[in-house]
Design a protein around this motif. Sequence first.
Motif, PDB file in Angstrom:
ATOM      1  N   PHE A 183       0.800  -1.212   0.000  1.00 36.79           N
ATOM      2  CA  PHE A 183       0.000   0.000   0.000  1.00 36.79           C
ATOM      3  C   PHE A 183       0.841   1.275   0.000  1.00 36.79           C
ATOM      4  O   PHE A 183       0.312   2.359  -0.177  1.00 36.79           O
ATOM      5  CB  PHE A 183      -0.971  -0.008   1.184  1.00 36.79           C
ATOM      6  CG  PHE A 183      -1.985  -1.111   1.079  1.00 36.79           C
ATOM      7  CD1 PHE A 183      -2.990  -1.066   0.133  1.00 36.79           C
ATOM      8  CD2 PHE A 183      -1.924  -2.220   1.908  1.00 36.79           C
ATOM      9  CE1 PHE A 183      -3.918  -2.075   0.010  1.00 36.79           C
ATOM     10  CE2 PHE A 183      -2.842  -3.244   1.799  1.00 36.79           C
ATOM     11  CZ  PHE A 183      -3.848  -3.175   0.848  1.00 36.79           C
ATOM     12  N   ALA A 184       2.141   1.155   0.146  1.00 34.97           N
ATOM     13  CA  ALA A 184       3.029   2.316   0.069  1.00 34.97           C
ATOM     14  C   ALA A 184       3.487   2.561  -1.369  1.00 34.97           C
ATOM     15  O   ALA A 184       3.968   3.645  -1.685  1.00 34.97           O
ATOM     16  CB  ALA A 184       4.241   2.120   0.976  1.00 34.97           C
ATOM     17  N   ASP A 185       3.311   1.584  -2.250  1.00 34.08           N
ATOM     18  CA  ASP A 185       3.738   1.691  -3.638  1.00 34.08           C
ATOM     19  C   ASP A 185       2.578   2.203  -4.497  1.00 34.08           C
ATOM     20  O   ASP A 185       1.499   1.595  -4.538  1.00 34.08           O
ATOM     21  CB  ASP A 185       4.199   0.318  -4.131  1.00 34.08           C
ATOM     22  CG  ASP A 185       4.763   0.354  -5.543  1.00 34.08           C
ATOM     23  OD1 ASP A 185       5.023   1.464  -6.055  1.00 34.08           O
ATOM     24  OD2 ASP A 185       4.951  -0.735  -6.112  1.00 34.08           O
ATOM     25  N   LYS A 186       2.797   3.317  -5.198  1.00 34.69           N
ATOM     26  CA  LYS A 186       1.733   3.918  -6.008  1.00 34.69           C
ATOM     27  C   LYS A 186       1.338   3.030  -7.176  1.00 34.69           C
ATOM     28  O   LYS A 186       0.173   2.997  -7.570  1.00 34.69           O
ATOM     29  CB  LYS A 186       2.158   5.292  -6.502  1.00 34.69           C
ATOM     30  CG  LYS A 186       2.224   6.318  -5.402  1.00 34.69           C
ATOM     31  CD  LYS A 186       2.517   7.692  -5.933  1.00 34.69           C
ATOM     32  CE  LYS A 186       2.560   8.651  -4.754  1.00 34.69           C
ATOM     33  NZ  LYS A 186       2.625  10.045  -5.190  1.00 34.69           N
ATOM     34  N   ASN A 187       2.267   2.288  -7.731  1.00 37.84           N
ATOM     35  CA  ASN A 187       1.951   1.379  -8.827  1.00 37.84           C
ATOM     36  C   ASN A 187       1.023   0.257  -8.347  1.00 37.84           C
ATOM     37  O   ASN A 187       0.063  -0.089  -9.027  1.00 37.84           O
ATOM     38  CB  ASN A 187       3.230   0.808  -9.431  1.00 37.84           C
ATOM     39  CG  ASN A 187       2.962   0.038 -10.707  1.00 37.84           C
ATOM     40  OD1 ASN A 187       2.040   0.358 -11.446  1.00 37.84           O
ATOM     41  ND2 ASN A 187       3.773  -0.976 -10.967  1.00 37.84           N
ATOM     42  N   ASP A 188       1.310  -0.297  -7.190  1.00 36.32           N
ATOM     43  CA  ASP A 188       0.439  -1.333  -6.626  1.00 36.32           C
ATOM     44  C   ASP A 188      -0.943  -0.776  -6.327  1.00 36.32           C
ATOM     45  O   ASP A 188      -1.960  -1.451  -6.538  1.00 36.32           O
ATOM     46  CB  ASP A 188       1.043  -1.917  -5.350  1.00 36.32           C
ATOM     47  CG  ASP A 188       2.119  -2.956  -5.635  1.00 36.32           C
ATOM     48  OD1 ASP A 188       2.424  -3.174  -6.824  1.00 36.32           O
ATOM     49  OD2 ASP A 188       2.649  -3.527  -4.672  1.00 36.32           O
ATOM     50  N   LEU A 189      -1.011   0.448  -5.838  1.00 38.64           N
ATOM     51  CA  LEU A 189      -2.306   1.072  -5.562  1.00 38.64           C
ATOM     52  C   LEU A 189      -3.107   1.287  -6.844  1.00 38.64           C
ATOM     53  O   LEU A 189      -4.330   1.111  -6.857  1.00 38.64           O
ATOM     54  CB  LEU A 189      -2.124   2.389  -4.813  1.00 38.64           C
ATOM     55  CG  LEU A 189      -1.675   2.275  -3.365  1.00 38.64           C
ATOM     56  CD1 LEU A 189      -1.464   3.657  -2.765  1.00 38.64           C
ATOM     57  CD2 LEU A 189      -2.686   1.493  -2.540  1.00 38.64           C
ATOM     58  N   ALA A 190      -2.432   1.654  -7.926  1.00 40.98           N
ATOM     59  CA  ALA A 190      -3.114   1.838  -9.208  1.00 40.98           C
ATOM     60  C   ALA A 190      -3.669   0.510  -9.719  1.00 40.98           C
ATOM     61  O   ALA A 190      -4.808   0.437 -10.190  1.00 40.98           O
ATOM     62  CB  ALA A 190      -2.166   2.451 -10.226  1.00 40.98           C
ATOM     63  N   ILE A 191      -2.869  -0.545  -9.636  1.00 44.93           N
ATOM     64  CA  ILE A 191      -3.318  -1.869 -10.068  1.00 44.93           C
ATOM     65  C   ILE A 191      -4.476  -2.341  -9.194  1.00 44.93           C
ATOM     66  O   ILE A 191      -5.479  -2.859  -9.689  1.00 44.93           O
ATOM     67  CB  ILE A 191      -2.155  -2.879 -10.035  1.00 44.93           C
ATOM     68  CG1 ILE A 191      -1.104  -2.502 -11.066  1.00 44.93           C
ATOM     69  CG2 ILE A 191      -2.657  -4.298 -10.281  1.00 44.93           C
ATOM     70  CD1 ILE A 191       0.182  -3.285 -10.945  1.00 44.93           C
ATOM     71  N   LEU A 192      -4.349  -2.153  -7.912  1.00 45.54           N
ATOM     72  CA  LEU A 192      -5.412  -2.543  -6.984  1.00 45.54           C
ATOM     73  C   LEU A 192      -6.690  -1.754  -7.253  1.00 45.54           C
ATOM     74  O   LEU A 192      -7.786  -2.308  -7.213  1.00 45.54           O
ATOM     75  CB  LEU A 192      -4.940  -2.345  -5.543  1.00 45.54           C
ATOM     76  CG  LEU A 192      -5.795  -2.935  -4.442  1.00 45.54           C
ATOM     77  CD1 LEU A 192      -5.908  -4.441  -4.593  1.00 45.54           C
ATOM     78  CD2 LEU A 192      -5.214  -2.592  -3.086  1.00 45.54           C
ATOM     79  N   GLY A 193      -6.555  -0.478  -7.539  1.00 43.49           N
ATOM     80  CA  GLY A 193      -7.715   0.346  -7.860  1.00 43.49           C
ATOM     81  C   GLY A 193      -8.440  -0.138  -9.099  1.00 43.49           C
ATOM     82  O   GLY A 193      -9.675  -0.195  -9.138  1.00 43.49           O
ATOM     83  N   ALA A 194      -7.683  -0.503 -10.129  1.00 39.46           N
ATOM     84  CA  ALA A 194      -8.292  -1.032 -11.351  1.00 39.46           C
ATOM     85  C   ALA A 194      -8.999  -2.353 -11.073  1.00 39.46           C
ATOM     86  O   ALA A 194     -10.091  -2.607 -11.597  1.00 39.46           O
ATOM     87  CB  ALA A 194      -7.227  -1.213 -12.421  1.00 39.46           C
ATOM     88  N   GLU A 195      -8.408  -3.176 -10.242  1.00 39.53           N
ATOM     89  CA  GLU A 195      -9.031  -4.451  -9.905  1.00 39.53           C
ATOM     90  C   GLU A 195     -10.311  -4.242  -9.096  1.00 39.53           C
ATOM     91  O   GLU A 195     -11.301  -4.947  -9.293  1.00 39.53           O
ATOM     92  CB  GLU A 195      -8.047  -5.329  -9.133  1.00 39.53           C
ATOM     93  CG  GLU A 195      -8.539  -6.736  -8.977  1.00 39.53           C
ATOM     94  CD  GLU A 195      -7.481  -7.669  -8.427  1.00 39.53           C
ATOM     95  OE1 GLU A 195      -7.827  -8.446  -7.543  1.00 39.53           O
ATOM     96  OE2 GLU A 195      -6.330  -7.612  -8.897  1.00 39.53           O
TER      97      GLU A 195
END
Length: 148
Positions: free
Chosen positions: A95-107
Amino acid sequence: PLPLPLPSSNNRLNRSKPCSNSELFIFGKKAETTEEVTTTTEEEETESAKGFAAIKAAGKAGAISLFLWEAAFWIIAVPIVSVGYKETTGHWPDFADKNDLAILGAEVVAFANVARFALPLRIGLAITTIPWVQGNVVDRFWPEAEEE
């Protein structure tokens, strides 16, 4: 290829209100009807509202039946989505990584569409199991007080 113009608020169709006779054109010709035109999402909302009304009319049995089906859906769905994320990216979300948050948001957006699509199914299952819940749960644990 020529770039397509971006939609603006001036050329978007407002689907939240019905079209009147003077606004409705089909293949360049004015329609000869005075009936209101509605979208399928309004029809789906109406069907969902009818389903929720039936559940509400069933009282405790309806509420418990809907709760059981919703709980089953989310208990099954959340682990599937979580494992799907891990299998897609190869790691659990950071949750500190913006790329992971973007992927999670899309999911999350994709899953919300699936959950919305499955809502009529869950409502239908809840309605069909109301008699079972009434006989096996409500009547057993909340018997009506006998009148004397």
